[in-house]
Design an enzyme around this catalytic site. Structure first.
Site, PDB file in Angstrom:
ATOM      1  N   CYS A   2       0.827  -1.204   0.000  1.00 44.52           N
ATOM      2  CA  CYS A   2       0.000   0.000   0.000  1.00 44.52           C
ATOM      3  C   CYS A   2       0.863   1.256   0.000  1.00 44.52           C
ATOM      4  O   CYS A   2       1.988   1.262   0.486  1.00 44.52           O
ATOM      5  CB  CYS A   2      -0.907   0.005   1.225  1.00 44.52           C
ATOM      6  N   ARG A  27       4.576  -0.221  -6.252  1.00 44.81           N
ATOM      7  CA  ARG A  27       4.490  -1.004  -5.021  1.00 44.81           C
ATOM      8  C   ARG A  27       3.437  -2.098  -5.099  1.00 44.81           C
ATOM      9  O   ARG A  27       3.418  -3.015  -4.281  1.00 44.81           O
ATOM     10  CB  ARG A  27       4.182  -0.085  -3.833  1.00 44.81           C
ATOM     11  N   TRP A  76      -3.447  -2.526  -1.340  1.00 43.52           N
ATOM     12  CA  TRP A  76      -3.245  -3.927  -1.713  1.00 43.52           C
ATOM     13  C   TRP A  76      -3.987  -4.751  -0.680  1.00 43.52           C
ATOM     14  O   TRP A  76      -3.671  -4.707   0.501  1.00 43.52           O
ATOM     15  CB  TRP A  76      -1.756  -4.250  -1.731  1.00 43.52           C
ATOM     16  N   ASN A 101      -1.543   2.058   6.088  1.00 51.56           N
ATOM     17  CA  ASN A 101      -0.762   0.919   5.613  1.00 51.56           C
ATOM     18  C   ASN A 101      -0.475   0.006   6.799  1.00 51.56           C
ATOM     19  O   ASN A 101      -0.208   0.480   7.899  1.00 51.56           O
ATOM     20  CB  ASN A 101       0.581   1.365   5.027  1.00 51.56           C
ATOM     21  N   GLY A 102      -0.465  -1.308   6.568  1.00 47.56           N
ATOM     22  CA  GLY A 102      -0.111  -2.237   7.629  1.00 47.56           C
ATOM     23  C   GLY A 102      -1.265  -3.150   7.999  1.00 47.56           C
ATOM     24  O   GLY A 102      -2.276  -3.235   7.289  1.00 47.56           O
ATOM     25  N   GLU A 484      15.524 -18.756  -9.581  1.00 54.15           N
ATOM     26  CA  GLU A 484      15.223 -17.358  -9.884  1.00 54.15           C
ATOM     27  C   GLU A 484      14.650 -17.218 -11.288  1.00 54.15           C
ATOM     28  O   GLU A 484      13.705 -16.449 -11.507  1.00 54.15           O
ATOM     29  CB  GLU A 484      16.496 -16.515  -9.737  1.00 54.15           C
ATOM     30  N   LYS A 488      10.884 -15.701 -12.159  1.00 56.77           N
ATOM     31  CA  LYS A 488      10.589 -14.613 -13.090  1.00 56.77           C
ATOM     32  C   LYS A 488       9.506 -15.012 -14.081  1.00 56.77           C
ATOM     33  O   LYS A 488       8.593 -14.242 -14.379  1.00 56.77           O
ATOM     34  CB  LYS A 488      11.862 -14.197 -13.842  1.00 56.77           C
ATOM     35  N   GLU A 491       6.126 -15.204 -12.247  1.00 55.33           N
ATOM     36  CA  GLU A 491       5.661 -13.906 -11.752  1.00 55.33           C
ATOM     37  C   GLU A 491       4.947 -13.107 -12.821  1.00 55.33           C
ATOM     38  O   GLU A 491       3.906 -12.499 -12.557  1.00 55.33           O
ATOM     39  CB  GLU A 491       6.852 -13.079 -11.244  1.00 55.33           C
ATOM     40  N   HIS A 507      14.467 -38.026  -9.000  1.00 58.06           N
ATOM     41  CA  HIS A 507      13.756 -38.150  -7.736  1.00 58.06           C
ATOM     42  C   HIS A 507      12.390 -37.477  -7.780  1.00 58.06           C
ATOM     43  O   HIS A 507      11.876 -37.029  -6.754  1.00 58.06           O
ATOM     44  CB  HIS A 507      14.601 -37.575  -6.598  1.00 58.06           C
ATOM     45  N   LYS A 606       5.361  -4.727  -4.943  1.00 59.41           N
ATOM     46  CA  LYS A 606       6.796  -4.482  -5.015  1.00 59.41           C
ATOM     47  C   LYS A 606       7.440  -4.541  -3.645  1.00 59.41           C
ATOM     48  O   LYS A 606       8.457  -5.186  -3.444  1.00 59.41           O
ATOM     49  CB  LYS A 606       7.057  -3.118  -5.659  1.00 59.41           C
TER      50      LYS A 606
END
Length: 611
Positions: A2, A27, A76, A101-102, A484, A488, A491, A507, A606
């Site tokens: 947020c 964000r 958010w 926010n929070g 990674e 990407k 995402e 395995h 973000k």
């Protein structure tokens, strides 16, 4: 996560608020809103929209909002679905207006209390509890400042809030605990924001609030009280932001721009920190020698992409330094019983320096027995930097794209510098340091060569747009690179992808391999190459389509079912930094071809400033 913007000025503030919200879009959010104290008549002019800030801007353009004091927010969703009712700002009885926010952990008990005294709740949010609580105290003849002070003492959890009142129209009261908040200083006007970037058009002077601070902001004055209700002076910091930090320039997306910025970012990260043959230790601060001298073990804590950077660093530390290196996901670390080795250095990694789980882990590190804390971060004014004994900045500039690219490679570069400084204390020969530093000097050019594959990888991406799954393989330090690369792709393209150590194929993952499962392998020229080649044969035997990113000197050739993408020869220790770049490009081009929102992928943020 947020975002908050607030302003009190002689001019109308709606345009300032909207511009600030647009600068906080990176964000991540699902709704946006603003409110100003009405110039004529009681209450507030409040507008809220689900979706992008531009929709809110269109609303305000069609029906202008006039007022000199206002607050704004990008949300958010945490409590309650994304809709207009749950969007901020929240208003109580047309008297008090708030953005938050929070997360408030005791909101259910407070909600029942507020309902028992007559307050009706319209939203599903924890934030609405705060605005009613403030109004409750304000109605008991408390000033706005006193009411906010009384209310925040009742809150459990994390918050950054901005509050305005219809009967006190030239004042914003704000507070923070566990979520970032800054004050912007102007001339005859002042501002609040969750990130200095939001206020770049109106000021470059900021006051960074500490944990528990309460602040009263008017056009002429800024007054701050600490958690003990004592008046305090917080220093003003001039923050320089590059002129193009939030401009796409000639690029289609911020992510594309940030991928291509990596050679210059790596140069900036190395500048002043390496000489011709040695890492320049004084660049790390006066406390660095004492902190590094004592280190006999490392614990590195991070989340997401930063966790993969830490996982690569573990290979470097244990190979070159020869001391134990434990790597932890922050959200797991903070909730389990930890056994701490003697003389263990605690390292956190975060692009924003505000990642909630990582910050919480930092705050308990000393109690757990770590002798010192170090953070690797991109934001010099962040909570992690301020609260750590030592900080290494990654010099990546503002990273707007939600999927981290340039910050990741800069984090790795900082981690490698740290590795060399620790290795120097554990028997590394001067000749070896010279070899590694010379390799660092060539790193930006090697990344530039990898970026030259852009068009080749774009063509490759066309083969992925109809695939539902992908498997990434690597061994040794290339295993975290594979993870990674998979992160990407998932995402931003929404293709399910997983990174595996190549030796684990038999395995489990080999059961998934068929002609519809593309398999991406990273194969630098190192001692594990023969093992990787054997693993790739296992894939081909099952009909899997292979894409191999390989050292150009190896002589790998294309063949049916195998596409080879040659990469520049690079020192094996630095290969992870170079090999991740084409994986970033692949994810980017697949996402573009699929038409997804590259810079703001769905459901992601973000800066993750809540648990």
């Amino acid at each position: 996560m947020c975002g908050i913007v607030g302003a009190v000025a002689d001019r109308h503030v709606a345009a300032i608020l909207l511009e600030g919200l647009q600068r906080l879009e990176y964000r991540g959010y699902d709704s946006a809103g603003l409110a100003v104290v009405r110039e004529h008549g009681p209450g507030f002019d409040c507008r809220r929209q689900v979706g992008k800030v531009r929709q809110l801007k269109d609303d305000v353009t069609a029906s202008p909002v006039m007022g000199h004091t206002g607050i704004a927010h990008t949300r958010w969703a945490t409590h309650g679905v994304p809709n207009e009712t749950n969007a901020h700002p929240h208003i109580s009885s047309d008297r008090i207006c708030l953005v938050h926010n929070g997360i408030i952990e005791n909101f259910e008990a407070l909600r029942e209390e507020m309902m028992s005294v007559g307050y009706a709740f319209r939203s599903e949010t924890d934030s609405e509890v705060i605005v009613h609580l403030i109004d409750f105290y304000h109605q008991q003849k408390m000033s706005l400042l006193e009411a906010v002070r009384a209310a925040v003492k009742r809150l459990e959890g994390a918050y950054a809030i901005g509050v305005i009142a219809h009967d006190d129209p030239e004042r914003i009261v704000a507070a923070r605990m566990g979520s970032p908040l800054v004050i912007g200083k102007g001339i005859g006007e002042n501002f609040i924001a969750s990130d200095p970037l939001a206020l770049r058009p109106v000021t470059d002077r900021f006051v960074f609030l500490e944990e528990g601070d309460l602040v009263e902001v008017t056009k002429q004055d800024i007054s701050v009280w600490n958690v003990q209700d004592e008046t305090v002076i917080r220093s003003t910091v001039k923050v320089e932001l590059g002129h193009d930090d939030v401009d796409k320039g000639n690029y289609r997306h911020f992510m594309q721009k940030e991928i291509h910025q990596q050679p210059s970012v790596l140069k900036d990260t190395l500048e002043g920190r390496i000489g011709r043959t040695r890492v320049l230790e004084p660049a790390f601060g006066v406390k660095a020698p004492d902190i590094f001298d004592r280190a006999q073990a490392l614990t590195i804590v991070a989340c997401g992409t930063s966790f993969y950077a830490a996982s690569i660093a573990r290979y470097w530390v244990e190979e070159l330094v020869g001391i134990p290196c434990q790597v932890e996901i922050a959200s797991e670390f903070r909730y389990r019983k930890v056994a701490v080795r003697p003389d263990s250095l605690f390292v956190t990694i975060s692009q924003s320096g505000e990642t909630a789980d990582t910050l919480a882990a930092l705050r308990i590190a000393r109690d757990l027995g770590y002798y010192a804390t170090l953070t690797i971060c991109n934001v010099p004014t962040s909570s992690m930097v301020r609260e750590s004994d030592l900080a290494l900045m990654i010099q990546a500039g503002t990273e707007v794209g939600v999927a981290s690219t340039k910050a990741f490679t800069a984090q790795l570069t900082d981690l490698f510098l740290l590795t060399i400084l620790l290795a120097r204390r554990h028997g590394m020969a001067a000749e070896k340091e010279t070899e590694l530093v010379e390799a660092l000097h060539g790193l930006p050019d090697a990344v530039d060569q990898a970026l030259a594959l852009d068009q080749t990888i774009r063509q490759l991406a066309e083969r992925f747009i109809d695939r539902a799954h992908a498997l990434y393989l690597g061994r040794g330090p290339m295993f975290p690179v594979a993870m990674e690369g998979a992160l990407k792709l998932k995402e931003i393209s929404y293709i399910h992808a997983e990174g595996y150590p190549a030796g684990e194929l038999k395995h489990g993952p080999l059961a998934l391999v068929d002609e519809d499962m593309p398999v991406i392998a990273v194969a630098p020229n190192d001692e594990l190459l023969e093992k990787v080649q054997s693993n790739l044969q296992e894939v081909r035997a099952r009909g899997g389509e292979l894409y191999v990113f390989a050292d150009e000197t190896l002589g790998f050739k294309n063949e049916p079912g195998v596409t080879v993408i040659p990469l520049p020869a690079v020192h094996k220790v630095l290969a992870p930094i170079v090999y991740v770049v084409p994986l970033q490009l692949l994810a980017y081009h697949v996402a573009v071809l699929k038409g997804t929102d590259v810079d703001q992928p769905r459901n992601l943020a973000k800066s993750v400033t809540v648990e």
